[in-house]
Design an enzyme around this catalytic site. Structure first.
Site, PDB file in Angstrom:
ATOM      1  N   LEU A  33       0.546 -47.745  51.860  1.00 44.61           N
ATOM      2  CA  LEU A  33      -0.652 -47.156  52.173  1.00 44.61           C
ATOM      3  C   LEU A  33      -1.358 -47.723  53.574  1.00 44.61           C
ATOM      4  O   LEU A  33      -1.437 -48.810  53.472  1.00 44.61           O
ATOM      5  CB  LEU A  33      -1.559 -46.637  51.363  1.00 44.61           C
ATOM      6  CG  LEU A  33      -1.061 -45.811  49.886  1.00 44.61           C
ATOM      7  CD1 LEU A  33      -1.921 -45.718  48.968  1.00 44.61           C
ATOM      8  CD2 LEU A  33      -0.437 -44.531  50.546  1.00 44.61           C
ATOM      9  N   HIS A  37      -3.819 -42.483  55.479  1.00 44.54           N
ATOM     10  CA  HIS A  37      -3.709 -42.037  54.234  1.00 44.54           C
ATOM     11  C   HIS A  37      -4.946 -42.126  53.427  1.00 44.54           C
ATOM     12  O   HIS A  37      -5.403 -41.018  52.763  1.00 44.54           O
ATOM     13  CB  HIS A  37      -2.616 -42.948  53.114  1.00 44.54           C
ATOM     14  CG  HIS A  37      -1.146 -42.895  53.678  1.00 44.54           C
ATOM     15  ND1 HIS A  37      -0.661 -44.184  54.095  1.00 44.54           N
ATOM     16  CD2 HIS A  37      -0.449 -42.027  53.642  1.00 44.54           C
ATOM     17  CE1 HIS A  37       0.533 -43.916  54.421  1.00 44.54           C
ATOM     18  NE2 HIS A  37       0.761 -42.696  54.015  1.00 44.54           N
ATOM     19  N   GLN A  61      14.332 -35.693  51.811  1.00 44.18           N
ATOM     20  CA  GLN A  61      13.693 -35.638  53.184  1.00 44.18           C
ATOM     21  C   GLN A  61      14.124 -36.757  54.206  1.00 44.18           C
ATOM     22  O   GLN A  61      13.839 -36.732  55.449  1.00 44.18           O
ATOM     23  CB  GLN A  61      12.100 -35.526  53.085  1.00 44.18           C
ATOM     24  CG  GLN A  61      11.460 -37.021  52.840  1.00 44.18           C
ATOM     25  CD  GLN A  61       9.766 -36.629  52.820  1.00 44.18           C
ATOM     26  OE1 GLN A  61       9.599 -36.114  51.711  1.00 44.18           O
ATOM     27  NE2 GLN A  61       9.164 -37.112  53.765  1.00 44.18           N
TER      28      GLN A  61
HETATM   29  P1  AMP Z   1       3.491 -40.126  54.139  1.00 46.50           P
HETATM   30  O1  AMP Z   1       3.150 -41.306  53.351  1.00 46.50           O
HETATM   31  O2  AMP Z   1       4.061 -40.742  55.579  1.00 46.50           O
HETATM   32  O3  AMP Z   1       4.343 -39.184  53.760  1.00 46.50           O
HETATM   33  O4  AMP Z   1       2.059 -39.660  54.365  1.00 46.50           O
HETATM   34  C1  AMP Z   1       1.529 -39.030  53.601  1.00 46.50           C
HETATM   35  C2  AMP Z   1       0.268 -38.070  53.977  1.00 46.50           C
HETATM   36  O5  AMP Z   1      -0.532 -38.936  55.170  1.00 46.50           O
HETATM   37  C3  AMP Z   1       0.912 -37.099  54.956  1.00 46.50           C
HETATM   38  O6  AMP Z   1      -0.055 -35.908  54.815  1.00 46.50           O
HETATM   39  C4  AMP Z   1       0.676 -37.503  56.457  1.00 46.50           C
HETATM   40  O7  AMP Z   1       0.559 -36.664  57.221  1.00 46.50           O
HETATM   41  C5  AMP Z   1      -0.743 -38.266  56.224  1.00 46.50           C
HETATM   42  N1  AMP Z   1      -0.694 -39.495  57.374  1.00 46.50           N
HETATM   43  C6  AMP Z   1       0.277 -40.248  57.740  1.00 46.50           C
HETATM   44  N2  AMP Z   1      -0.358 -40.990  58.615  1.00 46.50           N
HETATM   45  C7  AMP Z   1      -1.449 -40.557  59.203  1.00 46.50           C
HETATM   46  C8  AMP Z   1      -2.436 -40.851  60.028  1.00 46.50           C
HETATM   47  N3  AMP Z   1      -2.371 -41.901  60.988  1.00 46.50           N
HETATM   48  N4  AMP Z   1      -3.533 -40.165  59.849  1.00 46.50           N
HETATM   49  C9  AMP Z   1      -3.851 -39.321  59.177  1.00 46.50           C
HETATM   50  N5  AMP Z   1      -3.080 -38.855  58.208  1.00 46.50           N
HETATM   51  C10 AMP Z   1      -1.808 -39.339  58.080  1.00 46.50           C
END
Ligand code: AMP
Length: 283
Positions: A33, A37, A61
């Site tokens: 995180l 996140h 995925q």
């Molecule tokens: P992930 O852990 O990469 O699957 O991301 C989990 C959630 O966090 C997803 O909805 C992503 O789009 C969001 N997320 C990842 N990076 C960012 C960021 N830099 N800004 C905002 N949301 C993010």
């Protein structure tokens, strides 16, 4: 914060928390995180009564040869961060819990799943739609929080929710960036010192697009060329694509006369990064 790793316990805890007046907000993640996140969790905390988060590195995925095995896993630290943000329940299933042997059902949003990141990473958006539907069925939230950072994922989930009549409101949250503009990503941890500096080229190219658009240019080809010029100055970064598309359908736009998503993907060393902006499309 309760931390649970079985579907049965999580389903029961969520069912007990959900009442006529209590709204469950859900934030699915793959962990490792960062502040991006946590911004989703903060928004969920404001808009929901009960906040549920999940951490699951979802194998379906990732395509063969991608970074599933080495994806950063920092569960203990992540749990502490989520607890500090006021998350009520954290679901951390193992792979066998989510995909027992013989699991054979997938969710595909036809068309959309083959565009944008889905075209660049075959099977990726099918894996995303499948795991998010499974998590939605377990948690049964009223609200789901997703980052605009993964714009194709957000489009696919919004469409899936509409097409399957899921009673869930999808809330898109803005991209959180480092001070120099680099979009926060768990994969940034892979970057060497030099790569980290070069990685800002994604954001710089999008800023250039914004500037050219601001000076009145509306032709997608010209906006794409402006981004490509910035990449040309950074030859060690391999541009995968720059595209100007409709944010909902991910279909290419010829001119930006309605809101348009400008999405970019590039490889910095062995690390694949993505970023995007939305242009308003005013005449
Ligand atoms: P992930 O852990 O990469 O699957 O991301 C989990 C959630 O966090 C997803 O909805 C992503 O789009 C969001 N997320 C990842 N990076 C960012 C960021 N830099 N800004 C905002 N949301 C993010």
């Amino acid at each position: 914060m309760r931390q649970l790793s079985t579907i049965a316990e999580t389903r029961a805890a969520c069912a007990a928390a959900r009442t006529a007046t209590k709204r469950i907000g859900f934030v699915p993640t793959m962990g490792a995180l960062h502040a991006g996140h946590l911004s989703l969790v903060k928004t969920a905390r404001k808009q929901s009564d009960v906040v549920v988060a999940s951490i699951f590195v979802n194998p379906t995925q990732f395509a063969p040869g991608e970074d599933f095995a080495r994806y950063p896993r920092t569960l203990e630290r992540d749990g502490a961060l989520l607890e500090a943000e006021g998350v009520d329940l954290l679901f951390t299933p193992g792979v066998e819990e989510m995909y027992p042997a013989g699991a054979a059902t997938f969710v595909t949003v036809e068309g959309l799943s083959e565009r944008g990141e889905g075209r660049a990473r075959p099977g990726h958006l099918r894996g995303v739609a499948t795991i998010v539907s499974k998590l939605f069925n377990i948690v049964q939230p009223q609200l789901g929080f997703f980052g605009q950072k993964d714009a194709a994922q957000l489009a696919v989930i919004r469409k899936m929710v509409r097409d399957l009549d899921l009673p869930i409101e999808i809330v898109g949250c803005p991209i959180m960036r480092e001070a120099d503009g680099l979009a926060m990503s768990s994969r940034n941890a892979y970057l060497s010192h030099d790569e980290r500096k070069r990685a800002t080229v994604l954001y710089r190219s999008l800023c250039r697009v914004q500037e050219v658009y601001g000076s009145g240019e509306r032709a997608a080809s010209k906006l794409i060329a402006a981004a490509a010029q910035i990449f040309a100055l950074e030859p060690e970064v391999r541009l995968d694509y720059v595209e100007v598309v409709d944010p909902d359908t991910l279909q290419p736009a010829e001119r930006v006369e309605r809101p348009a998503l400008v999405a970019v993907a590039a490889k910095v060393g062995t690390t694949r990064l993505i970023d995007n902006i939305v242009l308003p499309g005013t005449p």
